[in-house]
Each structure stands twice: as structure tokens, then as C-alpha cells.
Design an enzyme around this catalytic site. Structure first.
Site, PDB file in Angstrom:
ATOM      1  N   ASP A 196       0.811  -1.165   0.017  1.00 22.79           N
ATOM      2  CA  ASP A 196       0.129   0.138   0.103  1.00 22.79           C
ATOM      3  C   ASP A 196       0.668   1.166   0.012  1.00 22.79           C
ATOM      4  O   ASP A 196       1.105   2.096   1.248  1.00 22.79           O
ATOM      5  CB  ASP A 196      -0.979   0.058   1.371  1.00 22.79           C
ATOM      6  CG  ASP A 196      -1.799  -1.267   0.984  1.00 22.79           C
ATOM      7  OD1 ASP A 196      -2.371  -1.625   0.115  1.00 22.79           O
ATOM      8  OD2 ASP A 196      -2.306  -1.710   2.324  1.00 22.79           O
ATOM      9  N   LYS A 205       0.276  -8.277  -2.271  1.00 25.05           N
ATOM     10  CA  LYS A 205      -1.018  -7.751  -2.591  1.00 25.05           C
ATOM     11  C   LYS A 205      -0.746  -6.141  -3.226  1.00 25.05           C
ATOM     12  O   LYS A 205      -0.130  -5.281  -2.916  1.00 25.05           O
ATOM     13  CB  LYS A 205      -2.115  -7.432  -1.608  1.00 25.05           C
ATOM     14  CG  LYS A 205      -3.243  -6.802  -1.996  1.00 25.05           C
ATOM     15  CD  LYS A 205      -4.284  -6.471  -0.800  1.00 25.05           C
ATOM     16  CE  LYS A 205      -3.757  -5.216   0.053  1.00 25.05           C
ATOM     17  NZ  LYS A 205      -4.377  -3.951  -0.686  1.00 25.05           N
ATOM     18  N   ASP A 237      -5.545  -6.567  -5.958  1.00 26.21           N
ATOM     19  CA  ASP A 237      -6.886  -6.206  -5.183  1.00 26.21           C
ATOM     20  C   ASP A 237      -7.594  -5.038  -5.635  1.00 26.21           C
ATOM     21  O   ASP A 237      -7.499  -3.885  -4.934  1.00 26.21           O
ATOM     22  CB  ASP A 237      -6.199  -5.965  -3.583  1.00 26.21           C
ATOM     23  CG  ASP A 237      -7.330  -5.546  -2.790  1.00 26.21           C
ATOM     24  OD1 ASP A 237      -8.469  -6.012  -2.988  1.00 26.21           O
ATOM     25  OD2 ASP A 237      -7.057  -4.693  -1.713  1.00 26.21           O
ATOM     26  N   LEU A 238      -8.392  -4.968  -6.752  1.00 20.93           N
ATOM     27  CA  LEU A 238      -8.948  -4.028  -7.333  1.00 20.93           C
ATOM     28  C   LEU A 238     -10.413  -3.786  -7.083  1.00 20.93           C
ATOM     29  O   LEU A 238     -11.246  -2.897  -7.173  1.00 20.93           O
ATOM     30  CB  LEU A 238      -8.577  -3.866  -8.724  1.00 20.93           C
ATOM     31  CG  LEU A 238      -7.290  -3.655  -9.060  1.00 20.93           C
ATOM     32  CD1 LEU A 238      -7.095  -3.583 -10.760  1.00 20.93           C
ATOM     33  CD2 LEU A 238      -6.313  -2.813  -8.643  1.00 20.93           C
ATOM     34  N   LYS A 239     -10.870  -4.852  -6.438  1.00 25.29           N
ATOM     35  CA  LYS A 239     -12.433  -4.916  -6.033  1.00 25.29           C
ATOM     36  C   LYS A 239     -13.304  -4.605  -6.963  1.00 25.29           C
ATOM     37  O   LYS A 239     -14.103  -3.763  -6.798  1.00 25.29           O
ATOM     38  CB  LYS A 239     -12.570  -4.144  -4.822  1.00 25.29           C
ATOM     39  CG  LYS A 239     -11.459  -4.448  -3.520  1.00 25.29           C
ATOM     40  CD  LYS A 239     -11.953  -3.673  -2.218  1.00 25.29           C
ATOM     41  CE  LYS A 239     -10.997  -3.899  -1.029  1.00 25.29           C
ATOM     42  NZ  LYS A 239      -9.654  -3.711  -1.383  1.00 25.29           N
ATOM     43  N   PHE A 240     -13.462  -5.157  -8.246  1.00 20.24           N
ATOM     44  CA  PHE A 240     -14.407  -4.816  -9.293  1.00 20.24           C
ATOM     45  C   PHE A 240     -16.006  -4.894  -8.830  1.00 20.24           C
ATOM     46  O   PHE A 240     -16.281  -5.802  -8.211  1.00 20.24           O
ATOM     47  CB  PHE A 240     -14.035  -5.946 -10.422  1.00 20.24           C
ATOM     48  CG  PHE A 240     -12.600  -5.616 -11.022  1.00 20.24           C
ATOM     49  CD1 PHE A 240     -11.842  -4.504 -11.332  1.00 20.24           C
ATOM     50  CD2 PHE A 240     -11.970  -6.778 -11.423  1.00 20.24           C
ATOM     51  CE1 PHE A 240     -10.685  -4.539 -11.719  1.00 20.24           C
ATOM     52  CE2 PHE A 240     -10.781  -6.893 -12.071  1.00 20.24           C
ATOM     53  CZ  PHE A 240     -10.196  -5.619 -12.086  1.00 20.24           C
ATOM     54  N   ASP A 284     -19.514  -3.657 -10.624  1.00 25.08           N
ATOM     55  CA  ASP A 284     -20.227  -2.988 -11.655  1.00 25.08           C
ATOM     56  C   ASP A 284     -21.340  -3.992 -12.199  1.00 25.08           C
ATOM     57  O   ASP A 284     -21.419  -5.159 -11.515  1.00 25.08           O
ATOM     58  CB  ASP A 284     -19.291  -2.379 -12.767  1.00 25.08           C
ATOM     59  CG  ASP A 284     -19.823  -0.951 -13.456  1.00 25.08           C
ATOM     60  OD1 ASP A 284     -21.025  -1.167 -14.009  1.00 25.08           O
ATOM     61  OD2 ASP A 284     -18.751  -0.051 -13.512  1.00 25.08           O
ATOM     62  N   ILE A 285     -21.911  -3.613 -13.349  1.00 23.85           N
ATOM     63  CA  ILE A 285     -22.831  -4.376 -14.094  1.00 23.85           C
ATOM     64  C   ILE A 285     -22.261  -5.751 -14.304  1.00 23.85           C
ATOM     65  O   ILE A 285     -21.043  -5.871 -14.644  1.00 23.85           O
ATOM     66  CB  ILE A 285     -23.636  -3.787 -15.275  1.00 23.85           C
ATOM     67  CG1 ILE A 285     -22.699  -3.384 -16.178  1.00 23.85           C
ATOM     68  CG2 ILE A 285     -24.540  -2.403 -14.609  1.00 23.85           C
ATOM     69  CD1 ILE A 285     -23.584  -2.836 -17.338  1.00 23.85           C
ATOM     70  N   ASN A 315     -21.425  -7.437 -17.280  1.00 20.30           N
ATOM     71  CA  ASN A 315     -20.551  -7.527 -18.549  1.00 20.30           C
ATOM     72  C   ASN A 315     -19.459  -6.575 -18.089  1.00 20.30           C
ATOM     73  O   ASN A 315     -18.287  -7.027 -18.556  1.00 20.30           O
ATOM     74  CB  ASN A 315     -21.488  -7.000 -19.534  1.00 20.30           C
ATOM     75  CG  ASN A 315     -20.610  -7.149 -20.746  1.00 20.30           C
ATOM     76  OD1 ASN A 315     -20.340  -8.289 -21.138  1.00 20.30           O
ATOM     77  ND2 ASN A 315     -20.103  -6.263 -21.598  1.00 20.30           N
ATOM     78  N   THR A 316     -19.550  -5.490 -17.432  1.00 21.56           N
ATOM     79  CA  THR A 316     -18.627  -4.615 -17.377  1.00 21.56           C
ATOM     80  C   THR A 316     -17.501  -5.235 -16.327  1.00 21.56           C
ATOM     81  O   THR A 316     -16.231  -5.175 -16.430  1.00 21.56           O
ATOM     82  CB  THR A 316     -18.848  -3.228 -16.634  1.00 21.56           C
ATOM     83  OG1 THR A 316     -19.710  -2.449 -17.692  1.00 21.56           O
ATOM     84  CG2 THR A 316     -17.842  -2.276 -16.426  1.00 21.56           C
ATOM     85  N   THR A 325     -13.145  -4.675   6.448  1.00 16.72           N
ATOM     86  CA  THR A 325     -12.658  -4.808   7.751  1.00 16.72           C
ATOM     87  C   THR A 325     -12.827  -3.531   8.561  1.00 16.72           C
ATOM     88  O   THR A 325     -12.593  -3.338   9.805  1.00 16.72           O
ATOM     89  CB  THR A 325     -11.448  -5.358   8.042  1.00 16.72           C
ATOM     90  OG1 THR A 325     -10.392  -4.747   7.026  1.00 16.72           O
ATOM     91  CG2 THR A 325     -11.259  -6.865   7.550  1.00 16.72           C
ATOM     92  N   ARG A 376      -3.048  -8.490  12.820  1.00 19.97           N
ATOM     93  CA  ARG A 376      -1.816  -7.405  13.242  1.00 19.97           C
ATOM     94  C   ARG A 376      -1.443  -8.195  14.517  1.00 19.97           C
ATOM     95  O   ARG A 376      -1.995  -8.551  15.482  1.00 19.97           O
ATOM     96  CB  ARG A 376      -2.753  -6.208  13.996  1.00 19.97           C
ATOM     97  CG  ARG A 376      -3.300  -5.230  12.880  1.00 19.97           C
ATOM     98  CD  ARG A 376      -1.975  -4.364  12.213  1.00 19.97           C
ATOM     99  NE  ARG A 376      -2.627  -3.477  11.154  1.00 19.97           N
ATOM    100  CZ  ARG A 376      -2.915  -3.777  10.062  1.00 19.97           C
ATOM    101  NH1 ARG A 376      -2.685  -5.060   9.529  1.00 19.97           N
ATOM    102  NH2 ARG A 376      -3.321  -2.730   9.247  1.00 19.97           N
ATOM    103  N   ARG A 411       1.197  -2.779   7.111  1.00 22.85           N
ATOM    104  CA  ARG A 411       2.179  -1.648   7.934  1.00 22.85           C
ATOM    105  C   ARG A 411       2.783  -2.490   8.770  1.00 22.85           C
ATOM    106  O   ARG A 411       3.970  -2.207   9.070  1.00 22.85           O
ATOM    107  CB  ARG A 411       1.282  -0.741   8.501  1.00 22.85           C
ATOM    108  CG  ARG A 411       0.838   0.166   7.508  1.00 22.85           C
ATOM    109  CD  ARG A 411      -0.408   1.361   7.805  1.00 22.85           C
ATOM    110  NE  ARG A 411      -1.624   0.451   7.841  1.00 22.85           N
ATOM    111  CZ  ARG A 411      -2.634   1.160   7.940  1.00 22.85           C
ATOM    112  NH1 ARG A 411      -2.851   2.670   7.963  1.00 22.85           N
ATOM    113  NH2 ARG A 411      -3.770   0.710   7.618  1.00 22.85           N
TER     114      ARG A 411
END
Length: 238
Positions: free
Chosen positions: A12, A34, A61-64, A66-67, A69-70, A120, A182, A212
Site C-alpha cells: 500500500d 497484494k 486487489d482492485l475490488k471490481f 459494476d454491472i 458485463n463490465t 474490515t 495485526r 504496515r
């Protein structure tokens, strides 16, 4: 068993240069990374090529969300990048997740497609306010996991506190990828539902996403070794 493969280091960072410096500092101690939205965009995706050249495993880790097909077409892009794992939001629905599986398996049969259940950073109170649901946080996470399982996904992103119950409902082979881990010697930062690495694997977490406590540690290699030791203890390997 190579315990290092159960620990996914969260890169990150705001720049490609800082992320590369972290990977170099960890050397062979870390094998799985990640890449989230911030780093992916700021590096224009080039960080993926760098990690592949280094022989590292990648969780994109882009967490798609949408509808159908997209989201499926975005997932095809991810599948072509030779990543081990990538994710979508389970709240996009079963139809969306089924479409993702249908399209991505044509490209990369081996990639694990997983679904985000509940972030989380959410507390129980926030879940009630945001989702206006009668389900508790854990019940909602299990519901989303069940949808993902029915859609054919490999697993979910969930907190360590939901992992064991998700395994009971979806089966032991259903992957649980868990941020919110953690060590006792690190700060909790912005996550609500956390566990130590030892506790997490004892509660059914297959993969631990840790950022971290390792990347900001004064000695990242030593931090990684300490976490590996905790995981080994949790698994009864030492």
C-alpha cells in the site's frame, strides 16, 4: 508447507519506487504480494510486471464492482496479467460473479477469483446504517460468502472473525483471505475486526493480508520472520 505463501504483504504505497524498495528490502522473506488500487494506478500497472520478473505471487486487489458485463471484462484484464488471485465485490450479486467466472476461466483457469464480503473497516453499527439490514455483520458476511460459493468463486476476502463460520457453511476448501491481521506488537490503525497471525490461522484463515506491521517496521525482514513464526505456532508446526 512454505508458510511464507500464506502471508500476503500489502504493497500500500503511493509510488512504484517505494513499493519496489519494500520488495527489495524483504528479499526472499516474502513471496506473495497484494497490489491495491492506489499502487496499481500510480504505477500504471507496471508494478505487476516487476513482481512477475522477481518471481513473486500476486494478489490483484482492485475490488471490481459494476454491472455483470463490465465487471467480467475488467476481470478478463486481470486474468491476462498472470496473477494468482484477484477480487470482485460480492455485493455486485450472484449474476455478476457468475459472469466473471464464465469469462475469466476462458483466459486463466488457474487464477483464484475471490469476493469481498464486508470491508474490515466497518463496525457492527456502520453495517446497520449502511446496509439497513436485519442481519448482523457476521451473518451478512456469511450470506455474501454463500453467494460467492454458489457463483463458482474460489473464496472470499473476510475478517478473521468470520473465517471459521464461512468455512462451516462453504466448506474447508473455500479460501478465506483475511486482512485485519495485526501482531500484538503493532498498531491496529483503521481496521475494526482484527486478530493476531497465530489466532487468525487457528480461526480458519487461509491467507493473511498484512501491510504496515511489516512494510513500516524498522526491520521488515525481522518483522516478517516474527510473523512467520506466529503462523507456524498457530498451525502447530513448531
Amino acid at each position: 508447507m512454505d508458510v511464507r505463501e500464506k502471508i500476503i504483504i500489502a504493497l500500500d504505497f503511493p509510488t512504484e519506487e517505494k513499493a519496489k524498495a519494500c520488495v527489495e528490502s524483504l528479499g526472499e522473506e516474502a513471496v506473495f504480494y497484494k497490489v491495491g488500487l492506489e499502487l496499481f494506478l500510480n504505477s500504471q500497472g507496471k508494478i505487476l510486471e516487476y513482481l512477475r520478473e522477481k518471481g513473486k505471487k500476486i494478489f490483484l486487489d482492485l475490488k471490481f464492482h459494476d454491472i455483470p458485463n463490465t465487471t467480467a471484462m475488467a476481470s478478463v484484464f486481470a486474468a491476462k496479467k498472470d496473477v494468482v488471485m484477484f477480487n470482485v465485490h460480492a455485493s455486485g450479486g450472484k449474476k455478476m460473479m457468475q459472469k466473471v467466472i464464465e469469462e475469466t476461466k476462458k483466459i486463466n483457469e488457474a487464477a483464484s477469483v475471490i469476493a469481498v464480503t464486508i470491508l474490515t473497516s466497518f463496525s457492527e453499527e456502520e453495517i446497520q446504517n449502511v446496509f439497513q439490514s436485519k442481519l448482523s455483520l457476521k451473518e451478512l458476511a456469511i450470506h455474501f460468502a454463500s453467494l460467492a460459493k454458489e457463483a463458482g468463486l474460489s473464496g472470499v476476502v473476510c475478517s478473521p472473525w468470520e473465517a471459521a463460520d464461512i468455512k462451516k457453511v462453504c466448506g474447508e476448501s473455500f479460501q478465506t483471505v483475511c486482512p485485519g491481521v495485526r501482531p500484538k506488537w503493532s498498531a491496529t490503525n483503521d481496521q475494526e475486526r482484527i486478530m493476531t497471525p497465530k489466532e487468525a490461522v487457528q480461526h480458519g484463515c487461509d491467507y493473511l493480508v498484512i501491510g504496515r506491521p511489516v512494510t513500516k517496521h524498522e526491520n521488515p525482514k525481522e518483522a516478517m520472520r516474527m510473523i512467520v513464526k506466529e503462523v507456524e505456532e498457530g498451525l502447530g508446526l513448531c
